[in-house]
Design a protein around this motif. Structure first.
Motif, PDB file in Angstrom:
ATOM      1  N   LEU A  45       0.828  -1.206   0.000  1.00 35.12           N
ATOM      2  CA  LEU A  45       0.000   0.000   0.000  1.00 35.12           C
ATOM      3  C   LEU A  45       0.862   1.256   0.000  1.00 35.12           C
ATOM      4  N   GLY A  46       1.937   1.229   0.782  1.00 28.73           N
ATOM      5  CA  GLY A  46       2.801   2.402   0.883  1.00 28.73           C
ATOM      6  C   GLY A  46       3.434   2.776  -0.438  1.00 28.73           C
ATOM      7  N   ASP A  47       3.740   1.786  -1.256  1.00 25.45           N
ATOM      8  CA  ASP A  47       4.314   2.045  -2.576  1.00 25.45           C
ATOM      9  C   ASP A  47       3.356   2.889  -3.416  1.00 25.45           C
ATOM     10  N   SER A  48       2.075   2.570  -3.356  1.00 18.83           N
ATOM     11  CA  SER A  48       1.075   3.331  -4.122  1.00 18.83           C
ATOM     12  C   SER A  48       0.857   4.721  -3.545  1.00 18.83           C
ATOM     13  N   VAL A  49       0.815   4.819  -2.218  1.00 14.95           N
ATOM     14  CA  VAL A  49       0.649   6.131  -1.577  1.00 14.95           C
ATOM     15  C   VAL A  49       1.818   7.032  -1.933  1.00 14.95           C
ATOM     16  N   LEU A  50       3.023   6.491  -1.835  1.00 17.46           N
ATOM     17  CA  LEU A  50       4.224   7.257  -2.173  1.00 17.46           C
ATOM     18  C   LEU A  50       4.208   7.687  -3.634  1.00 17.46           C
ATOM     19  N   GLY A  51       3.807   6.771  -4.513  1.00 11.87           N
ATOM     20  CA  GLY A  51       3.757   7.102  -5.942  1.00 11.87           C
ATOM     21  C   GLY A  51       2.778   8.221  -6.236  1.00 11.87           C
ATOM     22  N   PHE A  52       1.597   8.169  -5.604  1.00 12.02           N
ATOM     23  CA  PHE A  52       0.594   9.209  -5.834  1.00 12.02           C
ATOM     24  C   PHE A  52       1.062  10.570  -5.319  1.00 12.02           C
ATOM     25  N   VAL A  53       1.547  10.599  -4.089  1.00 12.21           N
ATOM     26  CA  VAL A  53       1.981  11.869  -3.485  1.00 12.21           C
ATOM     27  C   VAL A  53       3.128  12.483  -4.302  1.00 12.21           C
ATOM     28  N   VAL A 118      10.299   1.712   5.106  1.00  8.08           N
ATOM     29  CA  VAL A 118       9.893   3.113   4.927  1.00  8.08           C
ATOM     30  C   VAL A 118       8.535   3.176   4.238  1.00  8.08           C
ATOM     31  N   GLU A 119       8.347   2.391   3.184  1.00  8.21           N
ATOM     32  CA  GLU A 119       7.057   2.368   2.497  1.00  8.21           C
ATOM     33  C   GLU A 119       5.953   1.878   3.428  1.00  8.21           C
ATOM     34  N   ALA A 120       6.275   0.903   4.274  1.00  9.01           N
ATOM     35  CA  ALA A 120       5.280   0.393   5.223  1.00  9.01           C
ATOM     36  C   ALA A 120       4.888   1.461   6.236  1.00  9.01           C
ATOM     37  N   VAL A 121       5.847   2.252   6.676  1.00 12.78           N
ATOM     38  CA  VAL A 121       5.551   3.340   7.618  1.00 12.78           C
ATOM     39  C   VAL A 121       4.676   4.389   6.946  1.00 12.78           C
ATOM     40  N   PHE A 122       4.959   4.708   5.694  1.00 12.39           N
ATOM     41  CA  PHE A 122       4.117   5.661   4.972  1.00 12.39           C
ATOM     42  C   PHE A 122       2.672   5.164   4.925  1.00 12.39           C
ATOM     43  N   ALA A 123       2.497   3.867   4.665  1.00 12.69           N
ATOM     44  CA  ALA A 123       1.151   3.295   4.607  1.00 12.69           C
ATOM     45  C   ALA A 123       0.478   3.330   5.974  1.00 12.69           C
ATOM     46  N   ALA A 124       1.252   3.056   7.019  1.00  9.16           N
ATOM     47  CA  ALA A 124       0.687   3.070   8.374  1.00  9.16           C
ATOM     48  C   ALA A 124       0.159   4.458   8.722  1.00  9.16           C
ATOM     49  N   VAL A 125       0.914   5.483   8.365  1.00  8.38           N
ATOM     50  CA  VAL A 125       0.472   6.853   8.619  1.00  8.38           C
ATOM     51  C   VAL A 125      -0.769   7.169   7.788  1.00  8.38           C
ATOM     52  N   TYR A 126      -0.802   6.698   6.549  1.00 12.61           N
ATOM     53  CA  TYR A 126      -1.966   6.924   5.685  1.00 12.61           C
ATOM     54  C   TYR A 126      -3.230   6.295   6.295  1.00 12.61           C
ATOM     55  N   ALA A 134      -0.131  11.442   5.553  1.00 11.08           N
ATOM     56  CA  ALA A 134       0.887  10.702   4.814  1.00 11.08           C
ATOM     57  C   ALA A 134       1.663  11.622   3.881  1.00 11.08           C
ATOM     58  N   SER A 135       0.950  12.521   3.208  1.00  9.10           N
ATOM     59  CA  SER A 135       1.599  13.458   2.295  1.00  9.10           C
ATOM     60  C   SER A 135       2.562  14.366   3.041  1.00  9.10           C
ATOM     61  N   ALA A 136       2.149  14.856   4.193  1.00  7.82           N
ATOM     62  CA  ALA A 136       3.020  15.725   4.987  1.00  7.82           C
ATOM     63  C   ALA A 136       4.296  14.996   5.387  1.00  7.82           C
ATOM     64  N   LEU A 137       4.186  13.730   5.779  1.00  5.22           N
ATOM     65  CA  LEU A 137       5.358  12.950   6.161  1.00  5.22           C
ATOM     66  C   LEU A 137       6.277  12.721   4.963  1.00  5.22           C
ATOM     67  N   ILE A 138       5.714  12.359   3.832  1.00  2.00           N
ATOM     68  CA  ILE A 138       6.509  12.102   2.634  1.00  2.00           C
ATOM     69  C   ILE A 138       7.215  13.371   2.177  1.00  2.00           C
ATOM     70  N   HIS A 139       6.535  14.493   2.285  1.00  2.00           N
ATOM     71  CA  HIS A 139       7.182  15.767   1.933  1.00  2.00           C
ATOM     72  C   HIS A 139       8.348  16.055   2.879  1.00  2.00           C
ATOM     73  N   ARG A 140       8.140  15.841   4.166  1.00  2.00           N
ATOM     74  CA  ARG A 140       9.209  16.105   5.135  1.00  2.00           C
ATOM     75  C   ARG A 140      10.413  15.201   4.880  1.00  2.00           C
TER      76      ARG A 140
END
Length: 226
Positions: A45-53, A118-126, A134-140
């Motif tokens: 899931l995190g891979d897709s969230v990261l890709g979109f953001v 890292v991708e898993a953490v992004f998904a967990a935050v999402y 999630a977007s705020a974290l990925i930007h940071r």
């Protein structure tokens, strides 16, 4: 976990999500009786969230860039090496839960394991806080101006540039040699040398043979430019 949350600048409402993001499959397999989930689904899931953001960020930041350029920049931004660097800055390795074999094999420093976490953490935050969190974290972590400039440097194909330069003259032969290899299997450093007609014109190091050859080609271009 509070220490990691502080580094992330995000506090989980459901801390179980963060725990799951740190469970490597080797740990989950060794603790099947506890019915633990590994972080593999979150990584997916995190891979897709990261890709979109990242796509949204680049679409807005580069309004005149064609699709091909945006795709190449996105690929460089979200590559395994970039995510590994995020993990290193967060000290994520120390929080991972690994099986005994993976622990003994240096899993806490393995590039692929850290990048996946890292991708898993992004998904967990999402899942915990929605796309804005999630977007705020990925930007940071990833999408600041300095990060993009580093990626632009990484995108350059120095080997092709060097080949094009030497081909301006007839009978020029380029070759690459691995001259050194150091470090444990999970964190090797390679050193490459590039030769022109049998004479060394540059050397460089990297965490893969390809990266070392690119570094050597860059050094050669700088040397020939001088």
């Amino acid at each position: 976990m509070q220490e990691l949350e502080k580094k992330l600048n995000y506090t989980f409402r459901n801390s179980a999500l963060l725990q799951e993001a740190l469970n490597h499959s080797s740990y989950a397999n060794e603790h099947r009786s506890a019915h633990l989930h590994s972080n593999e689904r979150l990584e997916f899931l995190g891979d897709s969230v990261l890709g979109f953001v990242t796509a949204e960020f680049l679409f807005t930041r580069h309004p005149e860039s064609p699709e091909g350029d945006l795709t190449r920049i996105r690929a460089a931004l979200v590559c395994e090496q970039s995510l590994y660097e995020v993990a290193q800055r967060l000290g994520l390795g120390q929080y991972l839960k690994l099986g005994r074999g993976e622990e003994a094999g240096g899993g806490r420093e393995r590039t692929s394991i850290l990048a996946d976490a890292v991708e898993a953490v992004f998904a967990a935050v999402y899942l915990d806080g929605g796309i804005e969190a999630a977007s705020a974290l990925i930007h940071r972590c990833l999408l600041d101006v300095q990060r993009e400039s580093v990626v632009e440097e990484r995108r350059r194909d120095y080997k092709t540039a060097l080949q094009e330069l030497v081909q301006r003259h007839a009978d020029q032969v380029l070759s690459y040699q691995m001259v050194d290899e150091t470090g444990p299997d999970h964190a090797k450093t390679f050193r490459a040398e590039v030769q022109l007609n049998g004479s060394s014109i540059g050397a460089g190091s990297g965490h893969s043979k390809k990266e070392a050859e690119q570094a050597a080609a860059k050094a050669a271009l700088e040397s020939l430019g001088e």
